[in-house]
Design a protein around this motif. Structure first.
Motif, PDB file in Angstrom:
ATOM      1  N   SER A 129      25.927  46.436  53.140  1.00 55.44           N
ATOM      2  CA  SER A 129      27.285  46.220  53.657  1.00 55.44           C
ATOM      3  C   SER A 129      27.344  45.647  55.065  1.00 55.44           C
ATOM      4  O   SER A 129      28.295  44.954  55.418  1.00 55.44           O
ATOM      5  N   SER A 180      34.926  41.399  56.124  1.00 53.81           N
ATOM      6  CA  SER A 180      36.138  41.929  55.506  1.00 53.81           C
ATOM      7  C   SER A 180      36.310  43.407  55.840  1.00 53.81           C
ATOM      8  O   SER A 180      35.325  44.145  55.972  1.00 53.81           O
ATOM      9  N   SER A 187      39.324  47.613  49.359  1.00 55.29           N
ATOM     10  CA  SER A 187      39.458  46.411  50.174  1.00 55.29           C
ATOM     11  C   SER A 187      40.798  46.379  50.902  1.00 55.29           C
ATOM     12  O   SER A 187      41.839  46.733  50.340  1.00 55.29           O
ATOM     13  N   GLU A 244      29.355  42.765  42.719  1.00 53.10           N
ATOM     14  CA  GLU A 244      30.073  41.497  42.854  1.00 53.10           C
ATOM     15  C   GLU A 244      30.712  41.323  44.232  1.00 53.10           C
ATOM     16  O   GLU A 244      31.053  40.205  44.619  1.00 53.10           O
ATOM     17  N   THR A 245      30.853  42.417  44.973  1.00 52.53           N
ATOM     18  CA  THR A 245      31.503  42.350  46.288  1.00 52.53           C
ATOM     19  C   THR A 245      30.570  41.804  47.356  1.00 52.53           C
ATOM     20  O   THR A 245      31.004  41.082  48.257  1.00 52.53           O
ATOM     21  N   TYR A 246      29.277  42.112  47.249  1.00 48.90           N
ATOM     22  CA  TYR A 246      28.338  41.777  48.312  1.00 48.90           C
ATOM     23  C   TYR A 246      27.350  40.690  47.873  1.00 48.90           C
ATOM     24  O   TYR A 246      27.038  40.555  46.685  1.00 48.90           O
ATOM     25  N   LYS A 301      36.965  50.558  41.327  1.00 53.65           N
ATOM     26  CA  LYS A 301      36.722  49.996  42.650  1.00 53.65           C
ATOM     27  C   LYS A 301      35.217  49.964  42.927  1.00 53.65           C
ATOM     28  O   LYS A 301      34.449  50.677  42.269  1.00 53.65           O
ATOM     29  N   PRO A 302      34.762  49.146  43.886  1.00 53.91           N
ATOM     30  CA  PRO A 302      33.336  49.140  44.238  1.00 53.91           C
ATOM     31  C   PRO A 302      32.868  50.543  44.617  1.00 53.91           C
ATOM     32  O   PRO A 302      33.511  51.207  45.432  1.00 53.91           O
ATOM     33  N   CYS A 355      37.399  47.225  54.934  1.00 54.25           N
ATOM     34  CA  CYS A 355      37.472  48.095  53.758  1.00 54.25           C
ATOM     35  C   CYS A 355      37.650  49.537  54.206  1.00 54.25           C
ATOM     36  O   CYS A 355      37.205  49.932  55.288  1.00 54.25           O
ATOM     37  N   ALA A 365      31.459  46.318  40.135  1.00 56.90           N
ATOM     38  CA  ALA A 365      32.408  45.879  41.163  1.00 56.90           C
ATOM     39  C   ALA A 365      31.750  45.822  42.537  1.00 56.90           C
ATOM     40  O   ALA A 365      32.021  44.920  43.334  1.00 56.90           O
ATOM     41  N   TYR A 366      30.847  46.772  42.821  1.00 62.80           N
ATOM     42  CA  TYR A 366      30.134  46.777  44.097  1.00 62.80           C
ATOM     43  C   TYR A 366      29.157  45.601  44.164  1.00 62.80           C
ATOM     44  O   TYR A 366      29.062  44.913  45.187  1.00 62.80           O
ATOM     45  N   THR A 426      30.797  40.848  53.307  1.00 64.27           N
ATOM     46  CA  THR A 426      30.914  40.650  51.861  1.00 64.27           C
ATOM     47  C   THR A 426      30.599  39.207  51.498  1.00 64.27           C
ATOM     48  O   THR A 426      30.319  38.374  52.357  1.00 64.27           O
TER      49      THR A 426
END
Length: 445
Positions: free
Chosen positions: A53, A92, A117, A36-38, A16-17, A94, A33-34, A87
């Motif tokens: 964030s 979103s 998420s 790619e999330t932001y 996970k992020p 989380c 992963a983090y 994000t």
């Protein structure tokens, strides 16, 4: 920072992020992963988590969100919170888990932040998604996310119309059973014969009219989730059979000899106080503790005052009256209404008002009479019968706005008989704002 290589290896192993931050919010390690999330680039040793964030130069707490890092620092234990993050896909939800990381000497090196998420909730209008951003709504999301990570039996409790089936679906969708069936069983009005044939199915020739065999809902739900809606309405004589099913997950079809088994996750709901029914002897105590493994309280709409405008916009978009909108006065009146029927009533009011309105703009006089009636009743609670007021506008004395507010709130504290939540709705402020003002002026309800 020391042990950077070890920390980075730990971060990379998390699917996970995740990030590793110091007490000053600076990010010292991050996984893919983090990143790619932001949509904000992370610079190790420089970027702060709230900049990435929240797109903010300040931490979360000045903006009304609980800061899990501060909780960790106070308790030296893990903490969690539900936040709204900016994000790459927009705003979103989380679920944040923050863990203090200690070295061999037991000294805290920094904090590990893992993000989960939440796809079943949104701050904006989305079909088949729970919508809101108030504090009670976030607390409910936190419970849902925790419950979904196991197979524990969930009991949803709240007033009629609060959205129990939507929450039950969210528990299912967030679990590892999401690709399996979600089966709803309406417990209200089920007779004993119908209860068994609906739940367990029947064999051909089991009774008059049974010309073919039929699968029961429990068999259909194999591998998925069964939602018993209004489980408090199950009669006592059927509660024994229900308890046996829930404890063993085994049953026999009506007219059948072979014992069958179904693997299902249990979610139940009731608007009744089941413990009171237990004390009255109307609900089995052993059944209650079987279904109430993880209770989740669904806040009423009057507890979610901040969500009302968002929900109105959401339901308008899903209705046949997308081209219409509510006037400012109508929105203000709805925001101060108590909604005894909760979200279901809000939907009805929107449909009625849009249908009655002759123009694209829905005015306050287009709202149902029940909304205006509650408004008058609430106003009478605040204004004393003798029509005297702490704020006399006919006086020539000029007061500062702070003094005026303090005098008005002092008068309300002496007269108002309702709850703080109801008063906050009437004053068109959040409960947190109301308490802050009362504390500022040294007042108590």
């Amino acid at each position: 920072m020391k042990n950077t290589t070890v920390v980075q290896s730990m971060i990379n192993a998390i699917d996970k992020p995740a990030i590793f931050i110091s007490p000053d919010y600076i990010i010292h390690a991050v996984n893919q992963a983090y990143i790619e999330t932001y949509d904000t680039e992370v610079t190790l040793g420089k970027s702060r988590c709230h900049q990435v964030s929240h797109h903010s130069d300040e931490p979360c707490d000045p903006h009304g969100e609980e800061c899990p890092l501060q909780q960790c620092q106070k308790t030296t234990r893990s903490a969690n919170a539900v936040h709204i993050h900016s994000t790459a896909q927009g705003k979103s939800y989380c679920d944040i888990l923050m863990k203090p990381i200690k070295d061999d000497a037991g000294i805290i090196m920094g904090f590990l932040e893992i993000l989960d998420s939440i796809d079943y909730a949104s701050t904006e209008s989305k079909k088949d998604t729970m919508v809101g951003q108030s504090a009670p709504f976030k607390q409910m999301l936190n419970k849902i996310n925790r419950a979904s990570q196991s197979n524990i039996a969930v009991l949803l409790q709240g007033e009629t119309g609060a959205g129990k089936e939507l929450v039950a679906k969210a528990v299912h969708q967030a679990s590892n059973r999401s690709d399996k069936p979600f089966v709803v069983i309406e417990c209200t009005g089920l007779s004993e014969s119908l209860f068994e044939s609906e739940l367990f199915g029947f064999e051909k020739g089991a009774f008059t009219g049974a010309t073919t065999s039929k699968k029961g809902l429990i068999e259909i739900a194999h591998g998925g989730t069964v939602f018993f809606d209004e489980i408090g309405d199950v009669p006592m004589n059927m509660q024994v059979k229900l308890l046996r099913l829930l404890e063993t997950q085994c049953y026999r079809a009506v007219g059948g000899l072979k014992q069958k088994r179904s693997d299902f996750r249990l979610v139940s709901a009731s608007h009744k106080n089941l413990l009171e029914l237990v004390d009255k002897g109307e609900f089995r105590r052993d059944l209650y503790y079987r279904i109430a493994g993880f209770p989740i309280y669904l806040p009423s709409l009057r507890e979610r005052q901040d969500d009302i405008p968002t929900l109105i916009n959401h339901f308008m978009k899903l209705s046949d009256y997308k081209h219409k909108k509510f006037s400012a006065n109508a929105l203000q009146l709805l925001s101060s209404y108590s909604f005894p029927g909760n979200i279901r009533e809000l939907k009805n009011i929107i449909e009625q008002s849009a249908l009655i309105a002759n123009e694209d703009l829905i005015h306050s006089n287009d709202l149902p009479e029940s909304v205006h009636a509650i408004e008058s009743k609430t106003a009478n609670q605040i204004i004393p019968e003798d029509n005297t007021s702490a704020v006399n506008l006919n006086e020539t004395k000029i007061m500062s706005l702070d003094d005026l507010e303090a005098e008005y709130l002092s008068h309300i504290c002496q007269q108002y008989q309702g709850s703080p939540a109801e008063l906050a709705i009437t004053l068109n402020v959040s409960v947190r704002t109301l308490y802050r003002k009362l504390q500022r002026y040294g007042l108590k309800l």
